[in-house]
Design an enzyme around this catalytic site. Structure first.
Site, PDB file in Angstrom:
ATOM      1  N   ARG A 154       0.732  -1.073   0.007  1.00  0.00           N
ATOM      2  CA  ARG A 154       0.123  -0.003   0.206  1.00  0.00           C
ATOM      3  C   ARG A 154       0.752   1.348  -0.120  1.00  0.00           C
ATOM      4  O   ARG A 154       0.542   2.126  -0.741  1.00  0.00           O
ATOM      5  CB  ARG A 154      -0.904  -0.035   1.107  1.00  0.00           C
ATOM      6  CG  ARG A 154      -2.017   1.185   1.472  1.00  0.00           C
ATOM      7  CD  ARG A 154      -2.619   1.650   0.290  1.00  0.00           C
ATOM      8  NE  ARG A 154      -3.145   0.799  -0.749  1.00  0.00           N
ATOM      9  CZ  ARG A 154      -3.172   0.958  -2.053  1.00  0.00           C
ATOM     10  NH1 ARG A 154      -2.835   1.925  -2.472  1.00  0.00           N
ATOM     11  NH2 ARG A 154      -3.682  -0.039  -2.781  1.00  0.00           N
ATOM     12  N   LYS A 187       2.364  25.208  -4.908  1.00  0.00           N
ATOM     13  CA  LYS A 187       0.893  24.576  -4.172  1.00  0.00           C
ATOM     14  C   LYS A 187       1.087  22.904  -4.259  1.00  0.00           C
ATOM     15  O   LYS A 187       0.251  22.192  -4.778  1.00  0.00           O
ATOM     16  CB  LYS A 187      -0.164  24.959  -4.888  1.00  0.00           C
ATOM     17  CG  LYS A 187      -0.372  26.478  -5.010  1.00  0.00           C
ATOM     18  CD  LYS A 187      -1.503  26.732  -5.523  1.00  0.00           C
ATOM     19  CE  LYS A 187      -1.885  28.465  -5.186  1.00  0.00           C
ATOM     20  NZ  LYS A 187      -2.926  28.953  -6.129  1.00  0.00           N
ATOM     21  N   LYS A 217       4.688  39.350  -5.402  1.00  0.00           N
ATOM     22  CA  LYS A 217       3.025  39.350  -5.511  1.00  0.00           C
ATOM     23  C   LYS A 217       2.468  40.559  -5.414  1.00  0.00           C
ATOM     24  O   LYS A 217       2.949  41.382  -4.498  1.00  0.00           O
ATOM     25  CB  LYS A 217       2.811  38.136  -4.711  1.00  0.00           C
ATOM     26  CG  LYS A 217       3.586  36.731  -5.291  1.00  0.00           C
ATOM     27  CD  LYS A 217       2.630  35.328  -4.583  1.00  0.00           C
ATOM     28  CE  LYS A 217       3.082  34.429  -5.560  1.00  0.00           C
ATOM     29  NZ  LYS A 217       1.828  33.127  -5.305  1.00  0.00           N
ATOM     30  N   GLU A 219       4.454  39.701 -10.329  1.00  0.00           N
ATOM     31  CA  GLU A 219       3.160  39.389 -10.522  1.00  0.00           C
ATOM     32  C   GLU A 219       2.491  40.556 -11.119  1.00  0.00           C
ATOM     33  O   GLU A 219       2.187  41.584 -10.024  1.00  0.00           O
ATOM     34  CB  GLU A 219       2.556  38.543  -9.517  1.00  0.00           C
ATOM     35  CG  GLU A 219       0.989  38.153  -9.684  1.00  0.00           C
ATOM     36  CD  GLU A 219       0.446  37.587  -8.353  1.00  0.00           C
ATOM     37  OE1 GLU A 219       1.122  36.494  -7.839  1.00  0.00           O
ATOM     38  OE2 GLU A 219      -0.306  38.071  -7.582  1.00  0.00           O
ATOM     39  N   ASP A 226      -1.299  37.424 -14.020  1.00  0.00           N
ATOM     40  CA  ASP A 226      -2.043  36.698 -13.366  1.00  0.00           C
ATOM     41  C   ASP A 226      -3.588  36.856 -13.462  1.00  0.00           C
ATOM     42  O   ASP A 226      -4.321  37.967 -13.733  1.00  0.00           O
ATOM     43  CB  ASP A 226      -2.047  37.498 -11.736  1.00  0.00           C
ATOM     44  CG  ASP A 226      -2.812  36.658 -10.680  1.00  0.00           C
ATOM     45  OD1 ASP A 226      -2.755  35.393 -10.598  1.00  0.00           O
ATOM     46  OD2 ASP A 226      -3.603  37.242  -9.988  1.00  0.00           O
TER      47      ASP A 226
END
Lengths: 282, 282, 282, 282, 282, 282
Positions: free
Chosen positions: B102, B137, B169, B199, B220
């Site tokens: 597994r 992410k 960002k 960004e 973006d």
């Protein structure tokens, strides 16, 4: 009331996740661009509707970077959130808020995604009394958290590992030479607080399992018709778990057969993350 | 030739995953039901078609449980597999084969899932010269492996963490007071081997970024029309990365705008696992 | 403003260092000789002049032994200290103060030593615009802290590891068959936020590197005359880094050639520790 | 015959050092530029003369990256090497050889540096019977290895930590109210295999220490004249250790006073690394 | 005043013990049965009389589960408790109190058991001036704590490991070819703060050891008569340690022979745990 | 056939135990006294009769120090040994054999002690069909191994932790307000492979537990008479476990009452170690 994992369980995961993202040099961007005294205030929002799981763990992630960050929960694990709903307010020094953001959201989004998938499957069988269970097909390192997310979604937990119950599968049966002998061996070895479940493909095997006196039977990849036959044969003597290939679309039909539990690996191995974000006013 | 992570990187992950599944008592079922001298022979198969990633790591998982298990690879990371295709042959003492199964499959299925999603997105933009990139992410604890899976799918890797490149960002921009000042600060702090990306939401910001001399610009959540405008404005002076909400369905249109890179978080946070299994003759 | 490593990065180092010094039996001497209720007040002083780095980490070392120890910083990382200057005041229960002393000073003295060496090299090239960079020749386990010390000394950081930029060295070139081919391979594999630097021994190789379009060139062990030739040839198209055998005595001459960066391994592998001490009134 | 640390001691250090250098993405350069089937052969050489320490640990570093790398030692820890002397031959697959190179050399260079500094100090006092000892001023995390390097240089080890002997220092004396009382407390608490040393600044304190029956006395920052007075006063009843500010230049004079041991913190905290390199034919 | 281990030493042990008991799913029973807002108040009591050790570590165990639990010590390590005596009061949220209970008691009961056994042996030799010492026959992972428990019982600590003193045993003697040569080798290698003890079976060997000038001699498995002979022969020149097969019943006779130390492995490897319990009013 | 823990479970314990004994400086005595090329041959013997457990773990301890040590098992876990019986032969380089000796024997002696105590209790109830079970009163860090030792002694394992079964104790009952409500809550929360046991003090509570349909009942500290009453009342409907204060002397009487399981904490928290030794010919 869903029992939350203790900090002694999730804090090492949070710290390892932060270390993974920070590497050796830390947050190059924030350290360079954001003044040390800047403050940030913002909210964690669900961009899409879903079942919430992991809010306290996300809050702990911010705290692990800087104890001065204040996170106020506006929702709670186990609740549903609408698209755009505010889940928590975050305020504190801007640098650590920005540095912790992605790690916190990665954990939160993943757990909400699993909770949401579970909730959807629970909803699909609502009214039947069938319970939705997870499997051991979880992400390496995150099993404790992912199984918690399943509980947040209204599901129940199957085994947490190889060591907390006996589940005799096809290969075990083949090696042991059949259900009767395999169950006999398991019972001889297992302590008195260990349940024994056996996986069967046919009603014949089910009959053998019933005779052997197991606690539960996993009905593997059976059609609704087969499941109905199994329910009839078992006559309430054991817990019946339907597993294998059951989807949101087919769950209601499977549940209607009268089985007790439906388990699905995709709740943990394939649930898409919920889109959660940190909206800051800076 | 895709560079494979070194054992010194993935072995701790494999060992932790096994420890998580074994708990304190080990594999109750196998230990009870399977004789110590039983042997098992079988194959790892892809139940569905997909791009392979993680075969050596799966093999290492079996070996970590028992060095006497022999795993012979029949495919290789980075190759496509048809449904039912044999990926590897496994043979050895039956107990550890069943115990490791597994954990090995959880790792393999997840990595193949990411590789397959990446391959599909790469295929969707084939012929445009656009590169498909991942994001940060990723699953906490598995970033090194998941980014490897992206490479197996034909993608390229974005930042591995907060510390190997500057990505300014929206929140950074808001705090710094704009693109020009933010880039100035970043350049002053960054070493000479650190690239700077910013960004932007608008072409006006893009213009500012071009003037500031950044290495790359993340566009973006722009529409194809906006992306085309950005490509025209940039005139090849910087790498343009389209990001935000791009799906398999919309990727070709985004790619046709002339951007250089398309990045997508869902490659790692929401790709369903590939269904892989161990079929044993016992 | 020099960005300080986060506690999540340095605390494990501090705890491991304390555990190394305490062993299994702890501080035999202090436990035997110092009463449990004795208090200690004192100051951390620089016995010799130098650039400060690691004050907060030293303070965290005392706190890790006993949260009741109060450390008040009188200086700050990145500042210069005169001989005898007080860097911090320490007060609290005497036992843990004495127990933590050596570990705190070992960390502080080492980081100050690196910061001081860096500062001296920065000073030696003052006015030229040349930046002083470190290398990967750091102490195993302490790279994040040692590179921070270099920043405290006014230097900038080269790569933090093998994974955050491409640096093609002589052996890579030999295997690849030359600069052009090596750079081609690197570019094909590297993500869009990875810079590429190549190490060259000759101006001929530099020409090849310029043609290949690298981001930076490391000029290895070149004489000032060769460096000047390289600067002329490059014409500002790439970052030029002079490396190899540059000392405090020769740095100014190397800087005067017009290169952009001078890197030196001895900043981290051979800088003597700064003599720092804890003077207690007990 | 110098006892080498066991693998169970140094392997975790080697693995952590590799992980630090590899980060999450591994060796970007080598993976991109060097074909998987390329082989490398080469030698580890001492660029400058020095005392060797750490050769087996360097070899283990290569092996930890790839068990297929063969390292043949041409010298041995504890031997002297001339400039340019070959210390070991390395051959194997080129990628892991290049990937391991810097970590192996960082460890080797540091340990050789300490061994060389120790050897030089040992040489400076040759013929006097004085032993050269280290201190606890070592690099956090590397104490076991650095103290081994001191042994390779011909020195002996002082305490390995706070827990293996009693060393009563000035602050302890001040708190306890003097040598007699401090030693009394230490003797009452210490087990029968723990030696007791006291640090003194004056001959008066030394007299008190002799009366108290300590095992050793550390003569702190004394002039040669004071040291001679101490030797005379002690009359061979205890081990006398001179410490504080003794350099290569002053060691002979200190040794001539008749003390038994000279200890020096700079052997470990400030010894420059020995320049060692890997010369490959590729 | 018995020196307590520092939190930096015992906290990792406490956290690992909790993780071992909590597994992946936490406290199933408490989470299901006890409401989140229930409070618990109670006392830790000694069911049987004994010497206390580990109270602060037990308190830290509760705090590691939930910082909101308040533990007020009513006794102290090193004191004796009567049967039924209250050692500490515990109050806080009921769930974490119940979850931490067993781990806290397991640690406390074991350490009290060792302290009690030691106290009993110390009492058996009271008035003789003989010290009772432990050995290295401790529980893997708990040596620091178990040796602390011995101190709480009034004993002293023998070596903490292989590295803090020399103890030459029969096999070492056999390989070296006798006491004289073995001691010579040990003295040549050992630093000046390392004591040398030799284990002897006969008075002849003891004579050799005395001639060799060791610090201590372990008299292995000697009869009282042999011990008396050894004391006479040694004439106070070395510390004499009687070891091997000495029990509570025989200790006084052994002590009366005039040896300095009696050591016993069973203090740590075979002392029964003290029965301690948490009595709650809920 | 008793299932042995896997290396992935016990190797970290072995390595930590060795590191604890070796400290930072390793085996001072052996390194000084024993030549590097000396060989040792010997046998591990049981000085007293007992049940064997941990032989492979002891062998792995030697191998962890030096892979060149050969350990040949002459007995096996789960077998009885007579006093003086040879359990294994050990041969290899003398230094690592001597260095590993104590750690290997500490593990072996402890596990044999638990196995022996368990065997004795199993023997005391032989012929009754009663099973002997352990508890969670194990040594922190060694639960997996100690529960294995119980199996080697012929016992069965109770819960491995708080997370693999529900055991509702007196405090849970008090908070929940009685057996019926507590069991209702537990059943609502528990997955279908989790058994539920409830601890009762009276036959009235037992009646309530039977009505609630639990899987097992722990009869706490009952007299033989009460136990007989419980057996009669239960009528075979649940597993009955007698626990609390049962000793070797009283076990037979308790077993004769007809209960199914007798559990005893002292098997793990108070069993004396078996005296095992390494006899070398050197």
């Amino acid at each position: 009331m869903i029992a939350h994992p203790l900090p002694v369980v999730y804090e090492p995961i949070v710290r390892a996740a932060l270390a993974e993202d920070l590497g050796r040099a830390g947050d190059l961007t924030t350290d360079a661009v954001v003044p040390a005294d800047a403050r940030a205030h913002g909210v964690i929002v669900a961009r899409r509707p879903g079942r919430i799981s992991g809010l306290e763990i996300a809050a702990a992630t911010f705290a692990a970077v800087d104890a001065g960050i204040k996170v106020t929960l506006e929702s709670a694990d186990g609740r549903d959130a609408a698209a755009g709903e505010v889940l928590a307010a975050v305020s504190g020094p801007a640098r650590p808020v920005l540095t912790a953001e992605r790690t916190a959201l990665n954990l939160l989004g993943r757990l909400c995604g699993i909770a949401t998938a579970t909730r959807d499957l629970v909803t699909a069988v609502a009214g039947t009394g069938v319970r939705i269970a997870d499997t051991r097909k979880t992400t390496p390192g995150l099993r404790a958290l992912e199984k918690y997310a399943v509980r947040c979604g209204g599901g129940v937990n199957h085994r947490f590992g190889l060591d907390d119950a006996v589940l005799i599968k096809d290969n075990h049966l083949a090696i042991a030479g059949g259900v009767t002998e395999a169950v006999r061996r398991a019972r001889a070895a297992a302590g008195h607080l260990v349940k024994i479940e056996v996986e069967v493909d046919t009603l014949e095997q089910l009959g053998e399992a019933l005779a052997a006196g197991v606690d539960a039977v996993l009905l593997d990849n059976m059609t609704p018709e087969q499941l109905r036959g199994a329910v009839e044969l078992a006559g309430g003597r054991v817990v019946l778990e339907a597993s294998g290939g059951i989807t949101l679309a087919t769950a209601a039909e499977a549940a209607a057969t009268g089985v007790d539990v439906i388990s699905a690996g995709w709740l943990t191995h394939s649930a898409p993350a919920l889109d959660v974000a940190l909206d800051l006013e800076v």
